[in-house]
Design a protein around this motif. Structure first.
Motif, PDB file in Angstrom:
ATOM      1  N   GLU A 255       3.062  11.158 -27.873  1.00 36.49           N
ATOM      2  CA  GLU A 255       2.081  10.128 -28.205  1.00 36.49           C
ATOM      3  C   GLU A 255       1.767   9.287 -26.969  1.00 36.49           C
ATOM      4  O   GLU A 255       0.601   8.938 -26.727  1.00 36.49           O
ATOM      5  N   ASP A 256       2.789   8.953 -26.196  1.00 37.80           N
ATOM      6  CA  ASP A 256       2.580   8.185 -24.966  1.00 37.80           C
ATOM      7  C   ASP A 256       1.707   8.960 -23.988  1.00 37.80           C
ATOM      8  O   ASP A 256       0.831   8.393 -23.323  1.00 37.80           O
ATOM      9  N   HIS A 257       1.939  10.268 -23.909  1.00 32.02           N
ATOM     10  CA  HIS A 257       1.174  11.099 -22.977  1.00 32.02           C
ATOM     11  C   HIS A 257      -0.298  11.160 -23.392  1.00 32.02           C
ATOM     12  O   HIS A 257      -1.195  11.083 -22.536  1.00 32.02           O
ATOM     13  N   ALA A 258      -0.532  11.284 -24.680  1.00 32.63           N
ATOM     14  CA  ALA A 258      -1.912  11.342 -25.167  1.00 32.63           C
ATOM     15  C   ALA A 258      -2.641  10.034 -24.873  1.00 32.63           C
ATOM     16  O   ALA A 258      -3.806  10.031 -24.457  1.00 32.63           O
ATOM     17  N   ARG A 259      -1.968   8.911 -25.073  1.00 38.98           N
ATOM     18  CA  ARG A 259      -2.597   7.612 -24.798  1.00 38.98           C
ATOM     19  C   ARG A 259      -2.831   7.431 -23.306  1.00 38.98           C
ATOM     20  O   ARG A 259      -3.828   6.819 -22.897  1.00 38.98           O
ATOM     21  N   ALA A 260      -1.914   7.941 -22.479  1.00 40.88           N
ATOM     22  CA  ALA A 260      -2.117   7.852 -21.030  1.00 40.88           C
ATOM     23  C   ALA A 260      -3.383   8.601 -20.620  1.00 40.88           C
ATOM     24  O   ALA A 260      -4.166   8.120 -19.789  1.00 40.88           O
ATOM     25  N   ARG A 261      -3.598   9.762 -21.203  1.00 43.59           N
ATOM     26  CA  ARG A 261      -4.794  10.539 -20.856  1.00 43.59           C
ATOM     27  C   ARG A 261      -6.073   9.827 -21.309  1.00 43.59           C
ATOM     28  O   ARG A 261      -7.105   9.886 -20.627  1.00 43.59           O
ATOM     29  N   THR A 262      -5.978   9.119 -22.428  1.00 46.77           N
ATOM     30  CA  THR A 262      -7.134   8.347 -22.884  1.00 46.77           C
ATOM     31  C   THR A 262      -7.425   7.201 -21.908  1.00 46.77           C
ATOM     32  O   THR A 262      -8.591   6.909 -21.603  1.00 46.77           O
ATOM     33  N   ILE A 263      -6.388   6.558 -21.417  1.00 48.84           N
ATOM     34  CA  ILE A 263      -6.573   5.503 -20.410  1.00 48.84           C
ATOM     35  C   ILE A 263      -7.236   6.080 -19.165  1.00 48.84           C
ATOM     36  O   ILE A 263      -8.131   5.463 -18.573  1.00 48.84           O
ATOM     37  N   GLY A 264      -6.815   7.275 -18.778  1.00 49.47           N
ATOM     38  CA  GLY A 264      -7.437   7.921 -17.636  1.00 49.47           C
ATOM     39  C   GLY A 264      -8.931   8.108 -17.831  1.00 49.47           C
ATOM     40  O   GLY A 264      -9.728   7.871 -16.912  1.00 49.47           O
ATOM     41  N   GLU A 265      -9.326   8.497 -19.042  1.00 55.58           N
ATOM     42  CA  GLU A 265     -10.749   8.674 -19.323  1.00 55.58           C
ATOM     43  C   GLU A 265     -11.494   7.347 -19.256  1.00 55.58           C
ATOM     44  O   GLU A 265     -12.654   7.291 -18.830  1.00 55.58           O
ATOM     45  N   MET A 266     -10.843   6.270 -19.683  1.00 57.54           N
ATOM     46  CA  MET A 266     -11.466   4.945 -19.580  1.00 57.54           C
ATOM     47  C   MET A 266     -11.787   4.613 -18.123  1.00 57.54           C
ATOM     48  O   MET A 266     -12.880   4.144 -17.799  1.00 57.54           O
ATOM     49  N   PHE A 267     -10.826   4.871 -17.245  1.00 53.63           N
ATOM     50  CA  PHE A 267     -11.023   4.504 -15.852  1.00 53.63           C
ATOM     51  C   PHE A 267     -11.974   5.454 -15.127  1.00 53.63           C
ATOM     52  O   PHE A 267     -12.560   5.078 -14.106  1.00 53.63           O
ATOM     53  N   ARG A 268     -12.138   6.653 -15.636  1.00 53.93           N
ATOM     54  CA  ARG A 268     -13.117   7.565 -15.027  1.00 53.93           C
ATOM     55  C   ARG A 268     -14.543   7.023 -15.164  1.00 53.93           C
ATOM     56  O   ARG A 268     -15.432   7.400 -14.384  1.00 53.93           O
ATOM     57  N   GLN A 269     -14.731   6.162 -16.127  1.00 57.26           N
ATOM     58  CA  GLN A 269     -16.056   5.578 -16.338  1.00 57.26           C
ATOM     59  C   GLN A 269     -16.300   4.354 -15.470  1.00 57.26           C
ATOM     60  O   GLN A 269     -17.406   3.815 -15.453  1.00 57.26           O
ATOM     61  N   LYS A 270     -15.264   3.900 -14.744  1.00 61.67           N
ATOM     62  CA  LYS A 270     -15.381   2.683 -13.953  1.00 61.67           C
ATOM     63  C   LYS A 270     -15.847   3.021 -12.544  1.00 61.67           C
ATOM     64  O   LYS A 270     -15.205   3.806 -11.839  1.00 61.67           O
ATOM     65  N   SER A 271     -16.930   2.405 -12.117  1.00 61.06           N
ATOM     66  CA  SER A 271     -17.505   2.728 -10.814  1.00 61.06           C
ATOM     67  C   SER A 271     -16.595   2.344  -9.657  1.00 61.06           C
ATOM     68  O   SER A 271     -16.684   2.931  -8.571  1.00 61.06           O
ATOM     69  N   GLU A 272     -15.715   1.351  -9.871  1.00 62.41           N
ATOM     70  CA  GLU A 272     -14.839   0.910  -8.776  1.00 62.41           C
ATOM     71  C   GLU A 272     -13.623   1.817  -8.587  1.00 62.41           C
ATOM     72  O   GLU A 272     -12.868   1.655  -7.634  1.00 62.41           O
ATOM     73  N   VAL A 273     -13.415   2.778  -9.469  1.00 57.33           N
ATOM     74  CA  VAL A 273     -12.269   3.683  -9.361  1.00 57.33           C
ATOM     75  C   VAL A 273     -12.695   4.933  -8.599  1.00 57.33           C
ATOM     76  O   VAL A 273     -13.562   5.683  -9.050  1.00 57.33           O
ATOM     77  N   GLU A 274     -12.061   5.150  -7.442  1.00 56.79           N
ATOM     78  CA  GLU A 274     -12.422   6.303  -6.605  1.00 56.79           C
ATOM     79  C   GLU A 274     -11.810   7.597  -7.105  1.00 56.79           C
ATOM     80  O   GLU A 274     -12.421   8.658  -7.055  1.00 56.79           O
ATOM     81  N   ASP A 275     -10.575   7.510  -7.583  1.00 56.72           N
ATOM     82  CA  ASP A 275      -9.877   8.734  -8.001  1.00 56.72           C
ATOM     83  C   ASP A 275      -8.781   8.370  -8.976  1.00 56.72           C
ATOM     84  O   ASP A 275      -8.347   7.200  -9.063  1.00 56.72           O
ATOM     85  N   ILE A 276      -8.312   9.358  -9.714  1.00 59.36           N
ATOM     86  CA  ILE A 276      -7.202   9.199 -10.648  1.00 59.36           C
ATOM     87  C   ILE A 276      -6.253  10.374 -10.452  1.00 59.36           C
ATOM     88  O   ILE A 276      -6.689  11.529 -10.416  1.00 59.36           O
ATOM     89  N   TYR A 277      -4.979  10.083 -10.289  1.00 61.24           N
ATOM     90  CA  TYR A 277      -4.006  11.164 -10.180  1.00 61.24           C
ATOM     91  C   TYR A 277      -4.043  12.005 -11.454  1.00 61.24           C
ATOM     92  O   TYR A 277      -4.304  11.472 -12.540  1.00 61.24           O
TER      93      TYR A 277
END
Length: 339
Positions: A255-277
């Protein structure tokens, strides 16, 4: 509500865990008669198919005990340059074990059998420290929760066997890796001479880690634990939390892993984020441009009551955990729209 993703160490015991703790039968562990600590150590040893285990206050202590027992003064320890034992344990390798470190440049903290083989010093070369230990970290904190393949671990094990070297695992978040790979603790017990597992990260305990190994190894580690001031008294209350966690909090790590991936998708939409591990387990690391420091970004998030930690000049880390729910996730998405 405050959304706290600084670490998976910030959780509170669940009500069920609290009940298990207060119902525990306790004794004096320094005298060896705390039945709940003994039960936890025996349970963990059986789980990994290893001879014995030692309950300690922290993962730093279990790692440092392992290094101390495996090495001699003047030894060299092989590990990745991002390893917790090197970066985050206060120089303990040098201070406790009087040993130096050979740092390797792995893939998000994961080193290979070839790298290990090439890093082993010639024991007949009097100019070089004697290589005494190889240490891996799984999952790799600074690598964004990356994990090893068992195939590569076995290859490293063969190199260690060829050179008569012990192999240690900093498995603070090992169960996060296991729920992803489907492998068993016993499979890891076959490959390592010692394993450290943390109970107070993803498993949700208030405190505690375990060191596993052979009986003679654990006997020596217990002596050094006493020297370091790590002897427990009536700590069975804490051990009861560990037993509960091993029984009830492992599978839910997905469950923690699934929520982490959702957070990653949130930040992919942010213009100030250059990359995500790559998000393999419960750790999310975002990379910011040169114009934005991690310290500044974390302060901006704090204003929205979202807590994270700077993880480099332009890196920010978020860690999902037992107390971070779908409700927190939805609220975080709303707040991030304001950044």
């Amino acid at each position: 509500m405050t959304i706290d993703l600084r670490s998976d160490t910030i959780t509170r015991p669940t009500l069920e865990m609290q009940r298990a703790m207060w119902a525990a039968e306790v004794g004096d562990d320094v005298l060896g008669d705390d039945p709940t600590i003994n039960a936890l150590e025996e349970k963990a040893a059986r789980l990994f198919g290893m001879s014995a285990a030692l309950f300690c206050p922290s993962g730093t202590m279990t790692n440092q005990l392992a290094i101390k027992v495996h090495t001699q003064p003047g030894s060299e320890v092989i590990c990745d340059k991002l390893s917790h034992i090197y970066l985050y344990e206060g120089g303990g390798i040098m201070q406790n074990a009087f040993s130096s470190v050979r740092l390797l440049d792995g893939d998000r903290g994961r080193i290979t059998a070839r790298q290990v083989k090439d890093a082993i010093n010639n024991p007949d070369d009097i100019h070089a420290a004697v290589t005494r230990l190889v240490s891996l970290e799984n999952t790799m904190n600074k690598g964004g929760g990356s994990y090893y393949s068992l195939e590569e671990i076995r290859a490293i094990r063969r190199v260690c066997d060829d050179h008569n070297l012990p192999l240690h695992l900093d498995g603070a978040r090992l169960f996060n890796a296991l729920v992803e790979t489907g492998e068993s603790p016993a499979q890891y017990g076959l490959e390592f001479d010692s394993i450290s597992i943390c109970l107070s990260k993803g498993l949700g305990c208030p405190v505690g880690s375990l060191l596993l190994g052979k009986t003679d190894f654990i006997k020596k580690a217990r002596r050094f634990r006493k020297v370091m001031g790590g002897g427990w008294r009536q700590a069975g209350y804490l051990a009861a939390a560990g037993i509960y966690a091993l029984d009830h909090h492992v599978d839910r790590l997905k469950e923690d892993h699934a929520r982490a991936r959702t957070i990653g998708e949130m930040f992919r939409q942010k213009s100030e984020v250059e990359d995500i591990y790559p998000i393999d387990t419960n750790i999310v690391i975002i990379q910011l441009p040169e114009s934005i420091t991690a310290e500044d970004y974390v302060r901006r998030l704090e204003m929205l009551r979202i807590r994270a930690v700077p993880f480099g000049k332009h890196l920010v880390r978020f860690v999902t955990h037992l107390d971070f729910t779908d409700e927190h996730l939805e609220e975080m998405d709303k707040r991030l729209a304001k950044v």
